[in-house]
Design an enzyme around this catalytic site. Structure first.
Site, PDB file in Angstrom:
ATOM      1  N   GLY B  51       1.962   4.437   2.366  1.00  0.00           N
ATOM      2  CA  GLY B  51       1.494   3.300   2.765  1.00  0.00           C
ATOM      3  C   GLY B  51       2.475   2.127   2.234  1.00  0.00           C
ATOM      4  O   GLY B  51       2.342   0.945   2.330  1.00  0.00           O
ATOM      5  N   CYS B  52       3.524   2.639   1.573  1.00  0.00           N
ATOM      6  CA  CYS B  52       4.459   1.623   1.247  1.00  0.00           C
ATOM      7  C   CYS B  52       5.743   1.729   1.946  1.00  0.00           C
ATOM      8  O   CYS B  52       5.960   2.690   2.383  1.00  0.00           O
ATOM      9  CB  CYS B  52       4.639   1.646  -0.369  1.00  0.00           C
ATOM     10  SG  CYS B  52       3.175   1.969  -1.445  1.00  0.00           S
ATOM     11  N   GLN B  53       6.429   0.586   2.095  1.00  0.00           N
ATOM     12  CA  GLN B  53       7.793   0.518   2.651  1.00  0.00           C
ATOM     13  C   GLN B  53       8.838   0.999   1.999  1.00  0.00           C
ATOM     14  O   GLN B  53       9.915   1.553   2.660  1.00  0.00           O
ATOM     15  CB  GLN B  53       8.002  -0.945   3.197  1.00  0.00           C
ATOM     16  CG  GLN B  53       7.307  -1.309   4.342  1.00  0.00           C
ATOM     17  CD  GLN B  53       7.791  -2.619   5.028  1.00  0.00           C
ATOM     18  OE1 GLN B  53       8.264  -3.597   4.024  1.00  0.00           O
ATOM     19  NE2 GLN B  53       7.724  -2.810   6.228  1.00  0.00           N
ATOM     20  N   SER B  54       8.824   1.131   0.737  1.00  0.00           N
ATOM     21  CA  SER B  54       9.648   1.876  -0.207  1.00  0.00           C
ATOM     22  C   SER B  54       8.872   2.892  -0.743  1.00  0.00           C
ATOM     23  O   SER B  54       7.636   3.035  -1.088  1.00  0.00           O
ATOM     24  CB  SER B  54      10.448   0.916  -1.196  1.00  0.00           C
ATOM     25  OG  SER B  54       9.318   0.098  -1.638  1.00  0.00           O
TER      26      SER B  54
END
Lengths: 404, 141
Positions: B51-54
């Site tokens: 769920g994190c972009q990185s």
């Protein structure tokens, strides 16, 4: 020459501050902005004309139907299709592609082959993979080189009597490459294969003549060319669309319905079940008119100038690498700065009021090719200016200093 | 062990001393550089937070009944965010972690600068920190 100052008055959205800074909108490949003329056409429609089309027999319904069908005629002329009914209204490119891949389910077998390219958007990969899974057809992928050009020699090797369908984008959304669609179409037609050109990034930049290019299928999203979201077209040659099964059933798309047997309507209704996005289609018509008035030649010349100027400025920045340097490319620049994550750059640019896209741009195979998780992508439209590029470069340099 | 609320107040005070976004971001970058880094052997797919972009890797160890968190990310701003969270959550007992309120995040004005997608990433991180506490408690019972 475009009078950008006058043009920008049609786009009040551009004249605002975000995060306390002057907005610089450089995310046009994701969605372009909507001029007043297009917004007004939506408002006018709901204020004066709103009514369901085709089946109604009263004044408003006739007006709405005429306005809706006039857009079909307008697009038929604009793109030079042979017939107006070859223009099917859809929710956009993704749906257009899925109508084709679903329509071919009964027409392909495990002996057939399908070709896609490595630089496609996921919406021109996943539906094709699903079609191949349903039918057992083999999927061949045209590779690209490190400049972001398709390797046509490899495409030539895949093309054979077994090839039934080829899916290629007119322009790569991640790299900006303009693909040699004429070559691909001609070569495919030699073996009887049909070609779908994903025009999501193409139609907003070039004049396209469906008949002259002998295009089988072409897909367009209105929101990439100053129109509203949720509207687009699928173009297909009449004789080809007639052979395809309808993708969805419902009202509007039938000839006769009984429990013994239902027969389907003629084109274009066969592929337009249910009440369509009437306001969206009418606004799409206004958008085409707007772009046509400015002139695609003028648009292209201005965007090319921005592309050249910005590329030159970016290359001055130490450690910055541009992905996709095809000779023939549109105003899209994907890049990274050594040692900095694209997420960090994008977040800081946003704080400086600069809207860019970060990530894999729904083109993970392209990112895998370059062995990177993503890029920062800048994309221009005709209302952008060199002054905005200067401000962006200044913001970018400051962001890099902060992050290093 | 310092009280989690006291640490939260401390962070809020630090952030309220900045009157512009650039200083606040520069401080986050500084915090990112001070993040207690995860041992490379734990930097594996299993420890990635979804769920994190990185990419964000999180690991926890128990020391004298308290959970010690280490982490890493390939984006420096993300490292800054996780460093703030770890400062609050690390070196606490599982019960305190599970019950911890996180309204300090709203108070430091971080969420205003996060898109809904990034805010989801932040929530995923908090969820993951609390999950470690739940797991640790289940094991010790």
């Amino acid at each position: 020459m475009l009078d950008i100052n006058t043009i920008r008055k049609d786009f009040p959205i551009l004249d605002q501050k975000v995060n306390g800074q002057k907005l610089i909108y450089f995310d046009n490949a994701a969605t372009s902005q909507t001029p007043n003329q297009v917004v007004d056409s939506i408002v006018d429609y709901y204020k004066r004309t709103n009514s369901n089309i085709h089946r109604g027999n009263h004044k408003l319904s006739i007006q709405a139907t005429t306005a809706y069908e006039d857009v079909r005629k307008k697009l038929h002329k604009y793109f030079n299709s042979r017939l107006p009914q070859e223009i099917i209204f859809t929710s956009g490119t993704t749906q257009s592609i899925n109508i084709i891949t679903l329509g071919y389910t009964d027409l392909l077998t495990s002996k057939d082959e399908v070709i896609v390219s490595e630089m496609e958007h996921h919406s021109n990969i996943v539906p094709v993979q699903m079609l191949c899974e349903r039918t057992g057809a083999k999927l061949n992928v045209i590779p690209m080189d490190n400049q972001g050009n398709l390797i046509l020699k490899e495409f030539d090797k895949f093309i054979s009597e077994k090839t039934k369908l080829v899916f290629v984008s007119h322009v790569s959304n991640a790299l900006g490459t303009v693909n040699p669609i004429s070559y691909i179409i001609n070569k495919s037609h030699e073996v009887g294969a049909k070609v779908l050109i994903d025009g999501a990034q193409g139609a907003s930049h070039f004049e396209i003549d469906f008949q002259k290019l002998d295009i089988d299928y072409y897909t367009v999203s209105a929101h990439k060319m100053c129109g509203p979201t949720g509207t687009g077209i699928l173009y297909g040659k009449e004789e080809l669309l007639n052979k395809l099964s309808p993708w969805h059933g419902g009202g509007e798309m039938i000839d006769e319905v009984s429990f013994e047997k239902t027969t389907y309507g003629e084109l274009p209704h066969k592929f337009e079940p249910g009440t369509p996005n009437i306001a969206g289609v009418i606004a799409f018509g206004a958008a085409i008119e707007y772009m046509d008035n400015i002139g695609l030649d003028n648009i292209q010349a201005h965007e090319d100038e921005l592309l050249k100027y910005c590329t030159q400025e970016l290359k001055e920045i130490e450690g910055l690498k541009i992905y996709g340097e095809a000779k023939n490319k549109i105003a899209v620049i994907s890049f990274n700065v050594e040692g900095i994550h694209h997420y960090d750059l994008g977040s800081l640019l946003d704080q400086f009021g600069v809207a860019v896209r970060i990530g894999h741009h729904c083109a993970q195979p392209v990112m895998n090719y370059f062995k990177i998780p993503g890029t920062v992508r800048i994309s221009f439209s005709f209302y952008n200016t060199k002054e905005e590029i200067d401000l962006m470069i200044k913001a970018l340099k400051r962001a890099i200093t902060m992050l290093q | 062990m310092t009280d989690m609320l006291a640490i939260q107040d401390e962070i809020v005070a630090e952030f309220s001393s900045f009157d512009n976004w650039a200083d606040r971001y520069e401080y986050m970058i500084e915090l990112g550089k001070s993040l207690p880094l995860i041992d490379p052997k734990y930097k594996v797919d299993n420890n990635l937070i979804k769920g994190c972009q990185s990419n964000v890797w999180l690991h926890s160890e128990t020391n004298d009944g308290k959970l010690i968190f280490t982490a890493d990310s390939d984006a420096i701003l993300t490292k800054g965010i996780i460093a703030i969270l770890i400062r609050v959550f690390s070196n606490q007992d599982p019960d305190s972690i599970m019950e911890a309120k996180t309204d300090f995040i709203d108070k430091i004005g971080l969420k205003n600068h996060l898109s809904p997608i990034r805010a989801n990433g932040l929530l995923s991180m908090i969820k993951e920190l609390k999950m470690y506490a739940v797991k640790s408690k289940t094991r010790s019972n």
